[in-house]
Design an enzyme around this catalytic site. Structure first.
Site, PDB file in Angstrom:
ATOM      1  N   ASP A  24      -8.071   1.242   8.388  1.00 49.61           N
ATOM      2  CA  ASP A  24      -8.087   2.393   9.299  1.00 49.61           C
ATOM      3  C   ASP A  24      -8.367   3.723   8.599  1.00 49.61           C
ATOM      4  OD1 ASP A  24      -7.415   0.563  11.204  1.00 49.61           O
ATOM      5  OD2 ASP A  24      -5.304   1.108  11.292  1.00 49.61           O
ATOM      6  N   ARG A  42     -29.090  -3.566  29.071  1.00 48.18           N
ATOM      7  CA  ARG A  42     -27.638  -3.488  29.240  1.00 48.18           C
ATOM      8  C   ARG A  42     -27.040  -2.359  28.406  1.00 48.18           C
ATOM      9  NH1 ARG A  42     -26.663  -9.842  28.153  1.00 48.18           N
ATOM     10  NH2 ARG A  42     -26.746 -10.545  30.315  1.00 48.18           N
ATOM     11  N   GLY A  51      -8.400   0.712  15.165  1.00 50.39           N
ATOM     12  CA  GLY A  51      -8.055   2.135  15.020  1.00 50.39           C
ATOM     13  C   GLY A  51      -7.068   2.508  16.105  1.00 50.39           C
ATOM     14  N   VAL A  93     -12.350  -9.651  12.677  1.00 54.94           N
ATOM     15  CA  VAL A  93     -13.563  -9.844  11.867  1.00 54.94           C
ATOM     16  C   VAL A  93     -13.704  -8.658  10.899  1.00 54.94           C
ATOM     17  CG1 VAL A  93     -16.099  -9.862  12.006  1.00 54.94           C
ATOM     18  CG2 VAL A  93     -14.766 -11.194  13.616  1.00 54.94           C
ATOM     19  N   GLN A  94     -13.262  -7.487  11.359  1.00 55.91           N
ATOM     20  CA  GLN A  94     -13.353  -6.276  10.525  1.00 55.91           C
ATOM     21  C   GLN A  94     -12.446  -6.323   9.302  1.00 55.91           C
ATOM     22  OE1 GLN A  94     -13.293  -2.652  13.535  1.00 55.91           O
ATOM     23  NE2 GLN A  94     -12.471  -4.490  14.471  1.00 55.91           N
ATOM     24  N   ARG A  95     -11.445  -7.187   9.345  1.00 55.96           N
ATOM     25  CA  ARG A  95     -10.467  -7.216   8.245  1.00 55.96           C
ATOM     26  C   ARG A  95     -10.676  -8.376   7.288  1.00 55.96           C
ATOM     27  NH1 ARG A  95      -4.898  -6.052  11.077  1.00 55.96           N
ATOM     28  NH2 ARG A  95      -4.364  -8.068  10.219  1.00 55.96           N
TER      29      ARG A  95
HETATM   30  O1  F6P Z   1      -3.159  -1.347  10.725  1.00 59.12           O
HETATM   31  C1  F6P Z   1      -4.386  -1.929  10.589  1.00 59.12           C
HETATM   32  C2  F6P Z   1      -4.829  -2.592  11.854  1.00 59.12           C
HETATM   33  O2  F6P Z   1      -6.020  -3.220  11.522  1.00 59.12           O
HETATM   34  C3  F6P Z   1      -4.980  -1.694  13.096  1.00 59.12           C
HETATM   35  O3  F6P Z   1      -6.198  -1.024  13.181  1.00 59.12           O
HETATM   36  C4  F6P Z   1      -4.788  -2.674  14.222  1.00 59.12           C
HETATM   37  O4  F6P Z   1      -4.318  -2.029  15.377  1.00 59.12           O
HETATM   38  C5  F6P Z   1      -3.770  -3.590  13.672  1.00 59.12           C
HETATM   39  O5  F6P Z   1      -3.935  -3.588  12.270  1.00 59.12           O
HETATM   40  C6  F6P Z   1      -3.826  -4.991  14.242  1.00 59.12           C
HETATM   41  O6  F6P Z   1      -2.993  -5.791  13.501  1.00 59.12           O
HETATM   42  P1  F6P Z   1      -2.487  -7.258  13.778  1.00 59.12           P
HETATM   43  O7  F6P Z   1      -3.271  -7.819  14.926  1.00 59.12           O
HETATM   44  O8  F6P Z   1      -2.746  -7.973  12.496  1.00 59.12           O
HETATM   45  O9  F6P Z   1      -1.036  -7.139  14.043  1.00 59.12           O
END
Ligand code: F6P
Length: 341
Positions: A127, A162, A170, A272-274
């Site tokens: 984030d 579309r 975030g 996927v972003q993580r």
């Molecule tokens: O804190 C990082 C983050 O990726 C946030 O952007 C998101 O809201 C949250 O974690 C989601 O986390 P989880 O689904 O792993 O609990």
């Protein structure tokens, strides 16, 4: 010294690169010993450990996730949590902790430091919302993943006339939406820091359709319309009081479809972003953070968090870093707004 290492909160690409740098320099240069605490703060709380030496950190630099695993455990929400941590550290002969985490994990580290635990913090989060550091590792990887998704969505949106809404992570800070939106050429970017007017968003979208261009709208999961609130998936709170967000993207796609008469779809990028391998930027930043963290521990400079300021890695008081979230300032949002019409 015998030093414990833990990773807490949501994972992010680059955690393993920090662990590797800490251990490689800690053993190679300083001759320290390490113990891995598993699953965030649950590790020292329940004495869940694993060996952490040169052998364990071989080959992990490009690997996503964390070999130590993670959790959102909050020892301050558990009866005698702090005492249990102190007891376990003493029993294991652990002199200090290196805690790698975001606002929650480092918030715990800040409190433990005040209670006499020797701790050094390393900032991580996709984030990018931690104070005192220009960037956290994981952010660059997440932005690149989101940008690539937006690039791909442009072409399929165009083929079908579309609008596509891309929901990115975030909760309170719109850094991922802002950077991915700018890099991906989004029509509209919506972030938690600025409530949005649905009518204005629809007008921007319509304008794009008029020039036969399919609009992409990037929205943070925590974004809100002027007359609404955050959309949550469940009412449940985690140990740090956070709700699970999600749904704003689908809501917006539905509104766009109703108000423009054009088809709209929503793509939620989610975890996927993580996941997966970190970018070169994140590998270098994470490695430099790890090196500075072990230097700080070796110096006995407790209660500090390592931070990127400009191009240098510096040490700042943990308390300063966790005082308030770093949100997107209005002038940075203005950079995306210049492309809304
Ligand atoms: O804190 C990082 C983050 O990726 C946030 O952007 C998101 O809201 C949250 O974690 C989601 O986390 P989880 O689904 O792993 O609990």
């Amino acid at each position: 010294m015998r030093i414990g290492v833990l990773t807490g909160g949501g994972d992010c690409p680059g955690l393993n690169a920090v662990i590797r740098a800490v251990v490689r320099k800690g053993v190679g240069t300083y001759g320290h010993e390490f113990v891995g605490f598993r699953d965030g703060w649950r590790g020292p709380l329940e004495n869940k450990t694993m060996p952490l030496g040169i052998k364990e950190v071989r080959g992990i630099l490009p690997r996503g996730g964390t070999i130590l695993r993670s959790s959102r455990t909050n020892p301050f929400k558990i009866e005698n949590g702090v005492e249990k941590i102190k007891e376990n550290l003493a029993a294991g002969g652990v002199d200090a902790l290196i805690a790698i985490g975001g606002e929650d994990t480092l918030g715990v580290a800040t409190k433990l430091d005040a209670l006499g635990v020797n701790v050094i913090g390393v900032p991580k989060t996709i984030d990018n919302d931690l104070g005192a550091t220009d960037f956290t590792f994981g952010f660059d990887t997440a932005v690149n993943i989101a940008m690539e998704a937006i690039d791909r969505l442009h072409t399929t949106a165009e083929s079908h006339h579309r609008a596509v809404v891309v929901e990115v992570m975030g909760r309170h800070a719109g850094w991922i939406a802002l950077h991915a939106g700018i890099a991906g050429g989004a029509n509209v970017v919506l972030i938690p820091e600025q409530k949005f007017d649905l009518g204005e968003v629809v007008a921007h979208v319509q304008k794009r359709f008029e020039i036969d261009y399919s609009p992409i709208i990037v929205i943070s999961e925590g974004a809100m319309p002027t007359d609404g609130d955050m959309i949550t998936l469940t009412g449940e709170l985690d140990a740090f009081g956070h709700v699970r967000l999600g749904g704003i993207g689908n809501w917006l796609a539905d509104q766009i479809e109703k108000q423009t008469g054009k088809e709209a779809r929503c793509v939620v990028l989610g975890h996927v972003q993580r996941g997966g391998t970190p970018t070169a930027f994140d590998r270098v930043l994470a490695t430099r953070f790890g090196l500075q963290a072990i230097d700080a521990a070796n110096d006995g400079d407790w209660g500090k968090m390592v931070a990127l300021q400009g191009t240098e890695i510096v040490r700042v008081p943990l308390a300063e870093a966790t005082r308030e979230l770093k949100t997107v300032p209005a002038h940075r949002y203005g950079e995306a707004e210049a492309f809304f019409d």
